[in-house]
Scaffold this motif. Structure first.
Motif, PDB file in Angstrom:
ATOM      1  N   THR A  68       1.196  -1.040   0.015  1.00  0.00           N
ATOM      2  CA  THR A  68      -0.110  -0.268   0.439  1.00  0.00           C
ATOM      3  C   THR A  68       0.530   0.883   0.151  1.00  0.00           C
ATOM      4  OG1 THR A  68       0.257  -0.041   2.757  1.00  0.00           O
ATOM      5  CG2 THR A  68      -1.770  -1.238   1.159  1.00  0.00           C
ATOM      6  N   LEU A  69       0.407   2.421  -0.505  1.00  0.00           N
ATOM      7  CA  LEU A  69       0.882   3.422  -0.354  1.00  0.00           C
ATOM      8  C   LEU A  69       1.252   3.826   0.693  1.00  0.00           C
ATOM      9  CD1 LEU A  69       0.010   5.803  -3.693  1.00  0.00           C
ATOM     10  CD2 LEU A  69       2.284   4.400  -3.042  1.00  0.00           C
ATOM     11  N   ASP A  82      13.978   3.439  -0.344  1.00  0.00           N
ATOM     12  CA  ASP A  82      13.790   3.080  -1.181  1.00  0.00           C
ATOM     13  C   ASP A  82      13.103   1.964  -1.388  1.00  0.00           C
ATOM     14  OD1 ASP A  82      14.732   1.468  -3.329  1.00  0.00           O
ATOM     15  OD2 ASP A  82      16.350   0.733  -2.889  1.00  0.00           O
ATOM     16  N   ILE A  83      11.997   2.457  -1.946  1.00  0.00           N
ATOM     17  CA  ILE A  83      10.070   1.451  -2.139  1.00  0.00           C
ATOM     18  C   ILE A  83       9.397   0.481  -3.539  1.00  0.00           C
ATOM     19  CG2 ILE A  83       7.987   1.293  -0.719  1.00  0.00           C
ATOM     20  CD1 ILE A  83       9.761   3.024   0.969  1.00  0.00           C
ATOM     21  N   LEU A  84       9.324  -0.248  -3.001  1.00  0.00           N
ATOM     22  CA  LEU A  84       9.088  -0.797  -4.567  1.00  0.00           C
ATOM     23  C   LEU A  84       6.687  -1.444  -3.999  1.00  0.00           C
ATOM     24  CD1 LEU A  84       7.832  -2.686  -6.463  1.00  0.00           C
ATOM     25  CD2 LEU A  84       9.611  -4.651  -5.964  1.00  0.00           C
ATOM     26  N   TYR A  85       6.481  -0.034  -4.825  1.00  0.00           N
ATOM     27  CA  TYR A  85       4.452  -0.230  -4.698  1.00  0.00           C
ATOM     28  C   TYR A  85       4.765  -1.813  -5.350  1.00  0.00           C
ATOM     29  CZ  TYR A  85      -0.392   0.066  -4.275  1.00  0.00           C
ATOM     30  OH  TYR A  85      -1.415   0.508  -5.015  1.00  0.00           O
ATOM     31  N   ALA A  86       4.327  -3.199  -4.504  1.00  0.00           N
ATOM     32  CA  ALA A  86       4.348  -4.223  -6.045  1.00  0.00           C
ATOM     33  C   ALA A  86       3.435  -4.844  -6.373  1.00  0.00           C
ATOM     34  CB  ALA A  86       4.867  -5.351  -4.577  1.00  0.00           C
ATOM     35  N   ILE A 375       8.504  -7.470  28.202  1.00  0.00           N
ATOM     36  CA  ILE A 375       8.108  -7.370  27.266  1.00  0.00           C
ATOM     37  C   ILE A 375       7.948  -5.977  26.515  1.00  0.00           C
ATOM     38  CG2 ILE A 375       5.506  -7.362  26.864  1.00  0.00           C
ATOM     39  CD1 ILE A 375       6.040 -10.391  27.647  1.00  0.00           C
ATOM     40  N   GLN A 376       7.834  -5.952  25.667  1.00  0.00           N
ATOM     41  CA  GLN A 376       7.999  -4.312  25.253  1.00  0.00           C
ATOM     42  C   GLN A 376       6.914  -4.824  24.101  1.00  0.00           C
ATOM     43  OE1 GLN A 376      11.597  -3.307  22.895  1.00  0.00           O
ATOM     44  NE2 GLN A 376      12.563  -4.565  23.611  1.00  0.00           N
ATOM     45  N   ARG A 377       6.259  -3.269  23.819  1.00  0.00           N
ATOM     46  CA  ARG A 377       4.701  -2.766  22.213  1.00  0.00           C
ATOM     47  C   ARG A 377       5.582  -2.460  21.802  1.00  0.00           C
ATOM     48  NH1 ARG A 377      -1.057  -1.616  22.288  1.00  0.00           N
ATOM     49  NH2 ARG A 377      -1.018   0.384  21.291  1.00  0.00           N
ATOM     50  N   TRP A 378       5.819  -3.277  20.100  1.00  0.00           N
ATOM     51  CA  TRP A 378       5.587  -2.444  19.504  1.00  0.00           C
ATOM     52  C   TRP A 378       4.696  -2.165  18.261  1.00  0.00           C
ATOM     53  CZ3 TRP A 378       9.594  -6.710  17.041  1.00  0.00           C
ATOM     54  CH2 TRP A 378      11.148  -6.760  18.136  1.00  0.00           C
ATOM     55  N   ASP A 379       4.033  -0.725  18.244  1.00  0.00           N
ATOM     56  CA  ASP A 379       3.106  -0.518  17.382  1.00  0.00           C
ATOM     57  C   ASP A 379       3.018  -1.353  15.511  1.00  0.00           C
ATOM     58  OD1 ASP A 379       1.462   0.226  19.439  1.00  0.00           O
ATOM     59  OD2 ASP A 379       3.051   3.100  19.074  1.00  0.00           O
ATOM     60  N   ARG A 380       1.994  -1.740  15.277  1.00  0.00           N
ATOM     61  CA  ARG A 380       2.017  -1.364  13.539  1.00  0.00           C
ATOM     62  C   ARG A 380       0.640  -0.377  13.502  1.00  0.00           C
ATOM     63  NH1 ARG A 380       0.515  -6.840  11.331  1.00  0.00           N
ATOM     64  NH2 ARG A 380      -0.511  -5.370   9.733  1.00  0.00           N
ATOM     65  N   PHE A 381       0.619  -0.683  12.354  1.00  0.00           N
ATOM     66  CA  PHE A 381      -0.130   0.464  11.198  1.00  0.00           C
ATOM     67  C   PHE A 381      -0.951  -0.692  10.015  1.00  0.00           C
ATOM     68  CE2 PHE A 381       1.576   0.949   7.221  1.00  0.00           C
ATOM     69  CZ  PHE A 381       3.102   0.788   7.610  1.00  0.00           C
ATOM     70  N   ASN A 382      -2.394  -0.272  10.214  1.00  0.00           N
ATOM     71  CA  ASN A 382      -3.265  -0.875   8.949  1.00  0.00           C
ATOM     72  C   ASN A 382      -3.906   0.229   7.917  1.00  0.00           C
ATOM     73  OD1 ASN A 382      -2.967  -3.764  10.211  1.00  0.00           O
ATOM     74  ND2 ASN A 382      -3.562  -3.083  11.758  1.00  0.00           N
ATOM     75  N   GLY A 383      -4.494  -0.307   7.463  1.00  0.00           N
ATOM     76  CA  GLY A 383      -5.260   0.065   6.361  1.00  0.00           C
ATOM     77  C   GLY A 383      -4.703   1.073   4.853  1.00  0.00           C
ATOM     78  N   TRP A 384      -5.144   1.895   5.121  1.00  0.00           N
ATOM     79  CA  TRP A 384      -5.300   2.272   3.443  1.00  0.00           C
ATOM     80  C   TRP A 384      -4.707   4.409   3.571  1.00  0.00           C
ATOM     81  CZ3 TRP A 384      -8.247  -1.191   4.176  1.00  0.00           C
ATOM     82  CH2 TRP A 384      -8.355  -3.077   3.820  1.00  0.00           C
TER      83      TRP A 384
ATOM     84  N   GLN B 323      -3.771 -10.520  -0.822  1.00  0.00           N
ATOM     85  CA  GLN B 323      -3.851  -9.276   0.818  1.00  0.00           C
ATOM     86  C   GLN B 323      -4.429  -7.730  -0.178  1.00  0.00           C
ATOM     87  OE1 GLN B 323      -0.760  -9.564   3.647  1.00  0.00           O
ATOM     88  NE2 GLN B 323      -1.177  -7.060   3.828  1.00  0.00           N
ATOM     89  N   GLU B 324      -3.793  -8.191  -1.208  1.00  0.00           N
ATOM     90  CA  GLU B 324      -3.896  -5.917  -1.943  1.00  0.00           C
ATOM     91  C   GLU B 324      -4.538  -6.502  -3.451  1.00  0.00           C
ATOM     92  OE1 GLU B 324      -4.614  -3.716  -0.283  1.00  0.00           O
ATOM     93  OE2 GLU B 324      -3.503  -4.336   1.683  1.00  0.00           O
ATOM     94  N   HIS B 325      -5.325  -7.661  -3.758  1.00  0.00           N
ATOM     95  CA  HIS B 325      -5.578  -7.785  -5.346  1.00  0.00           C
ATOM     96  C   HIS B 325      -6.926  -8.829  -5.232  1.00  0.00           C
ATOM     97  CE1 HIS B 325      -1.562  -7.616  -5.609  1.00  0.00           C
ATOM     98  NE2 HIS B 325      -1.921  -7.533  -7.079  1.00  0.00           N
ATOM     99  N   GLY B 326      -8.051  -8.093  -5.801  1.00  0.00           N
ATOM    100  CA  GLY B 326      -8.835  -8.724  -5.925  1.00  0.00           C
ATOM    101  C   GLY B 326      -9.376  -9.862  -7.237  1.00  0.00           C
ATOM    102  N   VAL B 327      -9.849 -10.437  -7.380  1.00  0.00           N
ATOM    103  CA  VAL B 327      -9.828 -11.292  -8.398  1.00  0.00           C
ATOM    104  C   VAL B 327     -11.517 -12.051  -9.287  1.00  0.00           C
ATOM    105  CG1 VAL B 327      -8.644 -13.244 -10.007  1.00  0.00           C
ATOM    106  CG2 VAL B 327      -7.391 -12.236  -8.673  1.00  0.00           C
ATOM    107  N   LEU B 328     -11.605 -11.123 -10.149  1.00  0.00           N
ATOM    108  CA  LEU B 328     -13.140 -11.505 -10.527  1.00  0.00           C
ATOM    109  C   LEU B 328     -13.099 -11.785 -11.973  1.00  0.00           C
ATOM    110  CD1 LEU B 328     -14.286  -7.149 -10.059  1.00  0.00           C
ATOM    111  CD2 LEU B 328     -14.322  -9.568  -7.996  1.00  0.00           C
ATOM    112  N   HIS B 329     -13.955 -12.958 -11.951  1.00  0.00           N
ATOM    113  CA  HIS B 329     -14.219 -13.815 -12.829  1.00  0.00           C
ATOM    114  C   HIS B 329     -15.586 -13.375 -13.810  1.00  0.00           C
ATOM    115  CE1 HIS B 329     -11.399 -17.348 -10.916  1.00  0.00           C
ATOM    116  NE2 HIS B 329     -11.812 -16.270 -10.132  1.00  0.00           N
ATOM    117  N   TRP B 330     -15.080 -12.956 -14.661  1.00  0.00           N
ATOM    118  CA  TRP B 330     -16.269 -13.201 -15.578  1.00  0.00           C
ATOM    119  C   TRP B 330     -17.206 -14.220 -16.374  1.00  0.00           C
ATOM    120  CZ3 TRP B 330     -19.491  -9.214 -17.345  1.00  0.00           C
ATOM    121  CH2 TRP B 330     -20.201  -9.408 -18.448  1.00  0.00           C
ATOM    122  N   THR B 331     -18.498 -14.234 -16.101  1.00  0.00           N
ATOM    123  CA  THR B 331     -18.821 -15.386 -16.389  1.00  0.00           C
ATOM    124  C   THR B 331     -20.744 -15.357 -17.160  1.00  0.00           C
ATOM    125  OG1 THR B 331     -20.313 -14.957 -14.439  1.00  0.00           O
ATOM    126  CG2 THR B 331     -19.229 -15.931 -13.363  1.00  0.00           C
ATOM    127  N   GLY B 332     -20.177 -14.437 -17.597  1.00  0.00           N
ATOM    128  CA  GLY B 332     -21.502 -13.816 -18.579  1.00  0.00           C
ATOM    129  C   GLY B 332     -20.615 -14.472 -19.728  1.00  0.00           C
TER     130      GLY B 332
END
Lengths: 384, 384
Positions: A68-69, A82-86, A375-384, B323-332
């Motif tokens: 995700t971006l 240096d980041i590849l958005y795959a 014990i430690q707490r490491w944050d993570r993030f989610n969403g877009w 994870q970040e891809h939806g795969v929609l199948h055309w059935t028409g």
């Protein structure tokens, strides 16, 4: 097995991360990449956590892969440029990608169609910026990308153009043999790794023969990265879930249960003597709905139940889940007093089917340090 | 069908909420509760959003139901003080519950075992506080709770004690006929609603006959709440997912597709002409892994694909997801140029299998206002 330094009575559910196991997983992958003579660009979509990325980079990773971006933005803010958005970029994200690049990120994008390549080139030109681009190659038919032999490959390359103002520059090819997740023998995995390598290298050679520079040849998935016998022609490998591993990877055969660094801590809240059930406060909201082992030889339900020290309890099958309830079925035969053996308040650790999915249900890791420290707490993030 | 005021080229995936549909769902449930003569205590685990709760309360809801103490805490901070935490409480959460009650929350807890009831009574006494408690009754065998006829019911009530210092006070009984999700005819649903009502009322009568005050008789699930023919003896109903509805509820038969207020907006990022696939940027991380329609008559895969105006596109089946891809199948059928019909950049709306699961993948709703005004953002929260 981990000797857990867990304090008693932690409020649950929470996401435990075994630092020692994670560090061993990172070291194992990096050593393998070193032996294969390729750069390693970890996919950080699994952990989405700065502390984890720091360890991956300290071990030798070069650049990051993101899904995700938002991941790109967060890790760039922490100094990783240096980041590849795959994921093949969607036009509504062009402006966002531009902002990141103009802020100084070495951002590489992925395309797999003439339409996107044309629009991205135009977008770069219109904004006096040159987008860096890899073409996605499909080496196993599981998702997106262009087949190595498809004429489309050269058609896409032809419309990735840069003029004096800007545009989109072809930097190479990338592929992901995601169907490796469906395999479970060393030979089949090695064959898939070779198919991934050979297909991607072939695509690069076709582009070069067509007059295109193609410096980057990027392949990878955790199963193929750990199964490749050589990576001739490949310049970098990507893998993500190896950092934690999970039950699906154990079923594929590329890790042992003892390598799995992630688990969900939950607490017994009830029993059903008539049905042989134990009810916990770790339901599908904590585990995710991922049932990735459903089609494997060993179906682990919603996860593999373990004691608080990490040792599996195979007689407790995690067969059903409600949003905040786990339903564990005793399969160890009659005559066991479950309420005595697993009394109310007992804490259990559940190994997840899929680390990427389970991790995303939480906003932090509770880290069990390998040196026995606090014990430690490491944050993570989610969403877009 | 909604006439969408969506601006073009929103960055995706994002979670759309149709305000008009939600308001209609809230009004429908509240009217039904009025007709049945019971209080309504909505389960806010579905939306986890203050703006939504405000509308539920404005429509007539009395008190909230929550699935986590975090929900209790957040809504209490916003001024909602009457809260039922509807999961049997685990001992590690006693202190947290105590803090909330001491801060002024009218917090009701749930127990279903002698062990928890004893420990909670002791915890109250030790802390000079009286916990308010309902006993969970099992009316359909799907999860936790005590059967209405089980002697255990009175044993639990007997150890919910208050002395001069504090303890735990029995306030009544509660049940949730979650197996109603597996039904799909009005008669079967009405029968389950009656089973839920009758079982819970019977449990209350047994407690009263045993000398216990039992003022609260709380039942509910969205399917039974909408299917009950009368609720004699019940004092309050709980339901959650009705606020948005989803494909599972449509399959159960308690809503129409046009009632579903939640959808995920995604963008077409690729096509596979050879397989008839459309690739989008809405994968399982956006939809969740919930495959709740898998066992229903109509399996919607990862969701029902609709055009941006909300009209379903039944020929696009959402069969696979990464994870970040939806795969929609055309059935028409053959002869359709997918890249021309759904070009790169096309935005689609996916109706979710399970609103609770899909919602939890996002930290906000993008709200389509019913009056045609400006798009709004309503925050939601997740986790524990």
């Amino acid at each position: 097995m981990t000797h857990s330094p867990l304090p008693p009575d932690l409020e649950t559910p929470l996401l435990l991360l075994d630092e020692g196991r994670m560090d061993a997983n990172i070291a194992r992958m990096q050593a393998r990449m070193g032996a294969l003579g390729v750069r390693f660009r970890p996919h950080v979509k699994t952990a989405k956590c700065l502390e984890v990325v720091r360890r991956q980079v300290a071990a030798g990773a070069r650049g990051l892969t993101v899904s995700t971006l938002k991941e790109a933005e967060r890790f760039f803010a922490a100094g990783y440029g240096d980041i590849l958005y795959a994921v093949a970029i969607a036009p509504p994200k062009f402006d966002h990608a531009l902002r990141l690049a103009k802020a100084g990120m070495r951002l590489t994008l992925v395309v797999e169609s003439v339409a996107t390549a044309e629009r991205l080139s135009r977008h770069g030109r219109d904004n006096r910026h040159t987008h860096q681009v890899l073409i996605e190659v499909d080496t196993d038919g599981h998702r997106s990308g262009i087949r190595p032999d498809d004429p489309l490959l050269l058609e896409v390359a032809a419309v990735l153009v840069v003029d004096g103002q800007g545009g989109a520059r072809l930097g190479g090819v990338m592929t992901h043999a995601g169907s490796s997740y469906g395999l479970n023998t060393p030979d089949a995995l090695a064959a898939m790794a070779e198919q991934e390598r050979a297909g991607c290298v072939h695509a690069a050679e076709r582009l070069r023969a067509g007059g295109h520079a193609c410096p980057v040849v990027s392949v990878g998935s955790t199963p193929t990265a750990l199964s490749a016998r050589h990576l001739e022609g490949v310049t970098e490998v990507r893998a993500g879930v190896y950092v934690f591993f999970d039950l699906v990877m154990a079923g594929v055969g590329v890790c042992a249960l003892d390598d799995i660094a992630l688990s969900v801590l939950c607490t017994v809240i009830g029993h059903r003597a008539d049905t042989g059930w134990i009810i916990t406060d770790g339901g599908w909201m904590a585990m995710s709905r991922d049932r990735g082992t459903q089609r494997q030889a060993k179906d682990h339900g919603y996860g593999l139940v373990a004691a608080i020290d990490g040792s599996p309890i195979p007689d407790l099958a995690f067969r059903d889940a409600n949003q905040e309830h786990g339903v564990l079925h005793w399969t160890g035969g009659a005559g066991v007093d479950l309420a005595r053996r697993f009394p109310i308040g007992t804490q259990l650790r559940i190994l997840p089917n899929h680390a990427c999915a389970t991790g995303a249900q939480f906003d932090a890791y509770t880290v069990l340090p390998k040196d026995g420290g606090a014990i430690q707490r490491w944050d993570r993030f989610n969403g877009w």
